[in-house]
Enzyme design. Structure first.
Site, PDB file in Angstrom:
ATOM      1  N   ILE A  42      26.662 -31.009   2.556  1.00 19.99           N
ATOM      2  CA  ILE A  42      27.372 -30.599   3.494  1.00 19.99           C
ATOM      3  C   ILE A  42      26.617 -30.639   4.893  1.00 19.99           C
ATOM      4  O   ILE A  42      27.169 -30.986   5.975  1.00 19.99           O
ATOM      5  CB  ILE A  42      27.322 -28.707   3.514  1.00 19.99           C
ATOM      6  N   ILE A  98      27.068 -21.242   7.277  1.00 16.69           N
ATOM      7  CA  ILE A  98      27.994 -21.496   6.337  1.00 16.69           C
ATOM      8  C   ILE A  98      27.514 -21.623   5.046  1.00 16.69           C
ATOM      9  O   ILE A  98      28.123 -21.938   4.132  1.00 16.69           O
ATOM     10  CB  ILE A  98      28.813 -22.521   6.828  1.00 16.69           C
ATOM     11  N   ALA A  99      26.156 -21.254   4.775  1.00 18.88           N
ATOM     12  CA  ALA A  99      25.504 -21.521   3.421  1.00 18.88           C
ATOM     13  C   ALA A  99      25.490 -20.036   2.569  1.00 18.88           C
ATOM     14  O   ALA A  99      26.541 -20.106   1.707  1.00 18.88           O
ATOM     15  CB  ALA A  99      23.911 -21.673   3.966  1.00 18.88           C
ATOM     16  N   ARG A 100      24.572 -19.188   2.618  1.00 14.34           N
ATOM     17  CA  ARG A 100      24.669 -17.918   2.058  1.00 14.34           C
ATOM     18  C   ARG A 100      24.303 -16.905   2.998  1.00 14.34           C
ATOM     19  O   ARG A 100      23.277 -17.125   3.835  1.00 14.34           O
ATOM     20  CB  ARG A 100      23.821 -18.002   0.781  1.00 14.34           C
ATOM     21  N   GLU A 111      28.628  -9.191   0.529  1.00 12.09           N
ATOM     22  CA  GLU A 111      30.212  -9.536   0.856  1.00 12.09           C
ATOM     23  C   GLU A 111      31.057  -8.812  -0.227  1.00 12.09           C
ATOM     24  O   GLU A 111      30.623  -8.617  -1.360  1.00 12.09           O
ATOM     25  CB  GLU A 111      30.650 -11.064   0.588  1.00 12.09           C
ATOM     26  N   HIS A 132      34.092 -15.921   4.624  1.00  8.52           N
ATOM     27  CA  HIS A 132      33.594 -16.738   3.532  1.00  8.52           C
ATOM     28  C   HIS A 132      34.680 -17.877   2.799  1.00  8.52           C
ATOM     29  O   HIS A 132      35.158 -17.940   1.915  1.00  8.52           O
ATOM     30  CB  HIS A 132      33.112 -16.046   2.221  1.00  8.52           C
TER      31      HIS A 132
END
Length: 315
Positions: free
Chosen positions: A158, A232-234, A263, A281
């Protein structure tokens, strides 16, 4: 013993349709296995399909005595207790790079929407402000992306795609990751050095104990009042409370977030701010990415039930 595959996480049925054509699936609909099924059914389960970020620990594994494989739908596997799986001789597989392009596209979408103030501009048109000649959100021109220093934290599949995309905007790209890669971008030997250097921090690192809250208040101060962060990872990589404080105090200029600490809960401190762009997400949520992830799940399950090593094992 049967050859049943348990759907451990809550997935839309459409995402499992192709897999259901090839394997016998039972769906827990996100409930703990022992709450969803009896011991006889769980005794037939030999493999699990799970969302990699969802916690899957020893207790859930022990509910299925014949369990031999945990297959993550997507690239992540941070929710799986790898030590517990190894102790029980359970293989773990995932879908490496299957959604990398989609996630990189969303990273760029968040970045461009943030720095070009796309959401306020959209609201200005929709609410009639432009037609009425009201004060414009364009009154103070934003800084352009061209010429900015973009730091990519994590140079996996990514991260590489993000770097390739952002470099096409005539930016200067640098990166930090544990291994050094053969890529045409400047390497920074510490995260601190990368953050000190960059204007834009793109987080693409894999989540784990070593990256938990690694972007904390001190790191955000290093990014500076004109800096922006895209994650955009965690959600666990950023100290979310520190991020809210930095945004409120304008210690940094803004943030684009597709992931959050818990989340789907997003704190009011974030949703109330105008200098953030938030998405639920959806980084890997494209039709093409789902087909690719399903292909990986199918290949992993096919190999497992044939007695072979998983096609895409977690290293």
């Amino acid at each position: 013993m049967g050859n049943t595959v348990l759907i451990y996480s809550r997935f839309p049925k459409t995402m499992m349709a192709r897999i259901a054509e090839r394997f016998e699936l039972i769906d827990s609909e996100g409930r703990p296995p022992r709450d969803a099924f009896g011991a006889d059914q769980l005794g037939d389960v030999r493999a699990i399909i799970t969302a990699g970020g969802e916690r899957l620990g020893a207790e859930a594994m022990d509910a299925m005595p014949g369990l031999g494989a945990i297959i993550c739908y997507g690239t992540g596997y941070d929710g799986v207790d790898r030590a517990a799986a190894a102790a029980r001789n359970i293989a773990i597989g995932h879908s490496p790079a299957a959604n990398a392009a989609a996630v990189a596209d969303l990273a760029m979408t968040l970045l461009l929407a943030l720095i070009r103030r796309l959401l306020p501009a959209d609201a200005y048109v929709r609410n009639g402000g432009w037609a009425a000649g009201k004060a414009s959100p364009r009154a103070v021109p934003p800084l352009a992306l061209t010429g900015r220093r973009v730091g990519v934290y994590g140079m996996g599949e990514i991260g590489k795609k993000i770097a390739a995309r952002v470099s096409s905007f005539e930016t200067e790209v640098g990166y930090h990751s544990r291994p050094r890669h053969e890529v045409p971008y400047a390497y920074h030997d510490s995260l601190e050095a990368l953050v000190d250097w960059c204007d834009v921090l793109m987080i693409a690192v894999r989540a784990g104990a070593d990256t938990h809250h690694i972007i904390d208040a001190a790191m955000l101060r290093r990014l500076g009042h004109s800096g922006v962060v895209i994650n955009i990872a965690r959600g666990s990589v950023i100290d979310q409370a520190a991020l809210v404080a930095a945004l409120q105090d304008h210690a940094i200029a803004g943030a684009g977030l597709d992931v959050f600490e818990v989340e789907p809960l997003v704190p009011d401190g974030l949703t109330a701010l105008s200098n953030v762009v938030l998405t639920p997400h959806i980084g890997g949520h494209t039709a093409e990415a789902h087909i690719a992830m399903q292909d990986c799940v199918i290949e992993n399950l096919t190999a497992f039930f044939a007695g072979r090593a998983l096609r895409y094992p977690v290293g």
